[in-house]
Design a protein around this motif. Structure first.
Motif, PDB file in Angstrom:
ATOM      1  N   ILE A 110      32.448  62.347  -8.244  1.00  0.00           N
ATOM      2  CA  ILE A 110      32.575  62.867  -6.878  1.00  0.00           C
ATOM      3  C   ILE A 110      33.986  63.390  -6.651  1.00  0.00           C
ATOM      4  O   ILE A 110      34.951  62.899  -7.271  1.00  0.00           O
ATOM      5  CB  ILE A 110      32.222  61.753  -5.858  1.00  0.00           C
ATOM      6  CG1 ILE A 110      31.907  62.340  -4.490  1.00  0.00           C
ATOM      7  CG2 ILE A 110      33.337  60.725  -5.753  1.00  0.00           C
ATOM      8  CD1 ILE A 110      31.227  61.352  -3.562  1.00  0.00           C
ATOM      9  N   ILE A 130      36.776  63.019  -4.857  1.00  0.00           N
ATOM     10  CA  ILE A 130      37.255  61.980  -3.944  1.00  0.00           C
ATOM     11  C   ILE A 130      38.190  62.550  -2.876  1.00  0.00           C
ATOM     12  O   ILE A 130      38.215  62.081  -1.739  1.00  0.00           O
ATOM     13  CB  ILE A 130      37.931  60.825  -4.738  1.00  0.00           C
ATOM     14  CG1 ILE A 130      37.999  59.553  -3.904  1.00  0.00           C
ATOM     15  CG2 ILE A 130      39.288  61.214  -5.258  1.00  0.00           C
ATOM     16  CD1 ILE A 130      36.757  58.761  -3.883  1.00  0.00           C
ATOM     17  N   ALA A 136      37.973  65.535  -1.556  1.00  0.00           N
ATOM     18  CA  ALA A 136      37.123  66.176  -0.521  1.00  0.00           C
ATOM     19  C   ALA A 136      36.485  65.113   0.372  1.00  0.00           C
ATOM     20  O   ALA A 136      36.354  65.306   1.585  1.00  0.00           O
ATOM     21  CB  ALA A 136      36.045  67.006  -1.208  1.00  0.00           C
ATOM     22  N   LEU A 137      36.121  63.996  -0.252  1.00  0.00           N
ATOM     23  CA  LEU A 137      35.518  62.910   0.534  1.00  0.00           C
ATOM     24  C   LEU A 137      36.525  62.330   1.521  1.00  0.00           C
ATOM     25  O   LEU A 137      36.210  62.091   2.688  1.00  0.00           O
ATOM     26  CB  LEU A 137      34.988  61.827  -0.411  1.00  0.00           C
ATOM     27  CG  LEU A 137      34.208  60.695   0.233  1.00  0.00           C
ATOM     28  CD1 LEU A 137      32.953  61.219   0.919  1.00  0.00           C
ATOM     29  CD2 LEU A 137      33.815  59.643  -0.809  1.00  0.00           C
ATOM     30  N   HIS A 138      37.759  62.125   1.039  1.00  0.00           N
ATOM     31  CA  HIS A 138      38.815  61.615   1.932  1.00  0.00           C
ATOM     32  C   HIS A 138      39.050  62.575   3.088  1.00  0.00           C
ATOM     33  O   HIS A 138      39.224  62.166   4.228  1.00  0.00           O
ATOM     34  CB  HIS A 138      40.119  61.430   1.145  1.00  0.00           C
ATOM     35  CG  HIS A 138      40.108  60.177   0.334  1.00  0.00           C
ATOM     36  ND1 HIS A 138      41.127  59.829  -0.514  1.00  0.00           N
ATOM     37  CD2 HIS A 138      39.190  59.202   0.208  1.00  0.00           C
ATOM     38  CE1 HIS A 138      40.856  58.677  -1.110  1.00  0.00           C
ATOM     39  NE2 HIS A 138      39.669  58.287  -0.680  1.00  0.00           N
ATOM     40  N   ALA A 158      36.920  64.597   4.299  1.00  0.00           N
ATOM     41  CA  ALA A 158      35.756  64.597   5.198  1.00  0.00           C
ATOM     42  C   ALA A 158      35.756  63.386   6.134  1.00  0.00           C
ATOM     43  O   ALA A 158      35.256  63.472   7.254  1.00  0.00           O
ATOM     44  CB  ALA A 158      34.477  64.623   4.375  1.00  0.00           C
ATOM     45  N   ILE A 159      36.288  62.257   5.637  1.00  0.00           N
ATOM     46  CA  ILE A 159      36.246  61.052   6.486  1.00  0.00           C
ATOM     47  C   ILE A 159      37.416  60.989   7.466  1.00  0.00           C
ATOM     48  O   ILE A 159      37.389  60.198   8.397  1.00  0.00           O
ATOM     49  CB  ILE A 159      36.209  59.737   5.653  1.00  0.00           C
ATOM     50  CG1 ILE A 159      37.455  59.612   4.776  1.00  0.00           C
ATOM     51  CG2 ILE A 159      34.938  59.661   4.835  1.00  0.00           C
ATOM     52  CD1 ILE A 159      37.529  58.298   4.029  1.00  0.00           C
ATOM     53  N   GLN A 160      38.427  61.825   7.231  1.00  0.00           N
ATOM     54  CA  GLN A 160      39.547  61.839   8.168  1.00  0.00           C
ATOM     55  C   GLN A 160      39.100  62.458   9.484  1.00  0.00           C
ATOM     56  O   GLN A 160      38.339  63.427   9.477  1.00  0.00           O
ATOM     57  CB  GLN A 160      40.715  62.658   7.607  1.00  0.00           C
ATOM     58  CG  GLN A 160      41.400  62.009   6.422  1.00  0.00           C
ATOM     59  CD  GLN A 160      41.889  60.600   6.699  1.00  0.00           C
ATOM     60  OE1 GLN A 160      42.450  60.331   7.742  1.00  0.00           O
ATOM     61  NE2 GLN A 160      41.648  59.695   5.760  1.00  0.00           N
TER      62      GLN A 160
END
Lengths: 189, 235
Positions: free
Chosen positions: B60, B62, B64-66, B68-70
């Motif tokens: 994944i 990661i 991009a995930l971080h 997205a969750i911000q």
């Protein structure tokens, strides 16, 4: 000693982002493969995996360790996959050949693996296509149960918790699905 | 038990979740049932075929995930409290103006008066009146007041007459004949006076204000004189 998923979730509730990263690393592969087998589309499966992790992060504060983390996670993933399938009505809009073509046209790294003779790779790829085709033809409730049990190693009682159905229903869906798969795969041979 | 049940058991067994007792029962059934034995063979083949779909491994993103969750950064106006308050104020004013316009549109009369903003729903009906009508109304009101006063005076007079009668009755019981004669004369005079007053009062309802006041004063004087006379008599 490795921390349990539930302990990591409790740490995440206090704002510890590292515990979230650990969970992501631990579950990214099983989750991707589950989504992939459910929707039969790898880029879409990657998006769904990302969405599942986002939902886990967002609902971390409401998480209670009364059930296993994996059960909770797969329930989120299952609902998301089924919603996506319903919205797209993939079966009606796309013939089954399209599923197979979307992945089979790309370059396969296994072809250059010296331990795999080319003809074996071709046969394996052909079998994989047949399996994907057969799984995609299954009703969604049977596909969920077979994927979780066969590929993701979930126990029957865990699957019952994920799909929120009695264990007897899970077993009967499994039996019906496996019989159907046997017939489809033996015909293709 | 039928084969349907045992086929479910075969699947559970193939995934190593069958309990020991059930396993024994299944094995006994498989020794006698060729169809179920064949089902197990087919199931094993199907499971092996399913295994041909190998797992994929795509790590994944990661970062991009971080991302997205911000939480999303606030826009420039939302970051500044002054702009934020100003925008809320403008929005509130707009809502007020739109609301007042809507009220005016549906027929509510909106005016800025000395007391502040006045909203009036519907037309206020003010009856037209002539000078003659106004005079008539005032006279009627005055007449009503006079009639009321006359009624009060009549009431007071009746009460006084009653008290006087009681007093005379008491006095009559006394044996002095002379006094009785005197009192009878007095009584006669007072009865006449009272009768006169009654007659005057009956005419008083239609009198002018000046006449009314004059008569009222006269009555009060007569009553007062009678009261003083009676008091003198009593003494």
């Amino acid at each position: 000693m490795e921390k349990s998923d539930e302990a990591l979730m409790l740490q995440l509730q206090t704002g510890d982002l590292l515990s979230f990263d650990t969970l992501v690393k631990r579950w990214e592969k099983p989750l991707l493969n589950y989504c992939y087998r459910m929707v039969n589309d790898l880029p879409l499966a990657e998006d769904l995996r990302q969405e599942v992790f986002l939902r886990i992060y967002k609902s971390a504060k409401t998480y209670r360790p009364t059930a296993q983390f994996s059960t909770w996670m797969y329930r989120i993933a299952t609902n998301l996959c089924l919603d996506t399938l319903t919205k797209q009505q993939r079966r009606k809009e796309m013939p089954i050949d399209t599923y197979l073509d979307s992945e089979s046209e790309g370059f396969d790294e296994r072809l250059i693996d010296p331990s795999n003779p080319p003809h074996a790779v071709v046969i394996r790829k052909e079998t994989e296509s047949r399996v994907r085709s057969a799984l995609a033809c299954l009703p969604e409730d049977q596909r969920v149960v077979i994927t979780l049990r066969h590929y993701n190693g979930m126990k029957f009682h865990e699957i019952a918790a994920i799909v929120e159905r009695p264990i007897s229903t899970v077993k009967s869906r499994m039996t019906a699905g496996m019989e159907r798969l046997s017939r489809m795969l033996s015909k293709q041979e | 038990m039928d084969c349907r049940f045992f086929r479910e058991q075969i699947i559970v067994e193939n995934y190593e979740e069958l309990e020991a007792e059930a396993k024994k029962s299944l094995e006994a059934h498989l020794q006698t049932c060729r169809e179920c034995t064949q089902f197990q063979v087919n199931l094993n083949e199907t499971q092996q075929t399913l295994d041909q779909w190998e797992e994929v491994d795509r790590p994944i993103d990661i970062e991009a995930l971080h991302k997205a969750i911000q939480p999303k950064p606030l826009s420039w106006w939302a970051r500044s409290p002054a702009w934020r308050w100003l925008s809320w104020g403008v929005a509130a004013c707009l809502i007020l103006v739109i609301s007042l316009s809507a009220l005016a549109w549906i027929g509510v009369d909106i005016k800025w008066e000395d007391r502040g903003l006045t909203l009036r729903i519907g037309q206020e009906t003010v009856p037209e009146i002539t000078a003659q009508e106004l005079v008539r109304l005032l006279q009627a009101e005055r007449h009503a007041t006079q009639v009321e006063i006359v009624k009060q005076l009549q009431g007071a007079l009746d009460e006084f007459s009653e008290q006087l009668q009681v007093h005379l009755d008491e006095r009559q019981k006394q044996t002095n004949a002379q006094l009785t004669l005197i009192y009878q004369g007095l009584q006669s005079q007072r009865v006449q006076d009272l009768e006169l007053i009654r007659q005057e009062l009956q005419q008083l309802a239609g009198a002018t204000e000046a006449e009314f006041l004059e008569t009222q004063r006269a009555f009060e004087f007569i009553l007062a004189s009678h009261v003083s006379e009676i008091q003198e008599d009593i003494k």
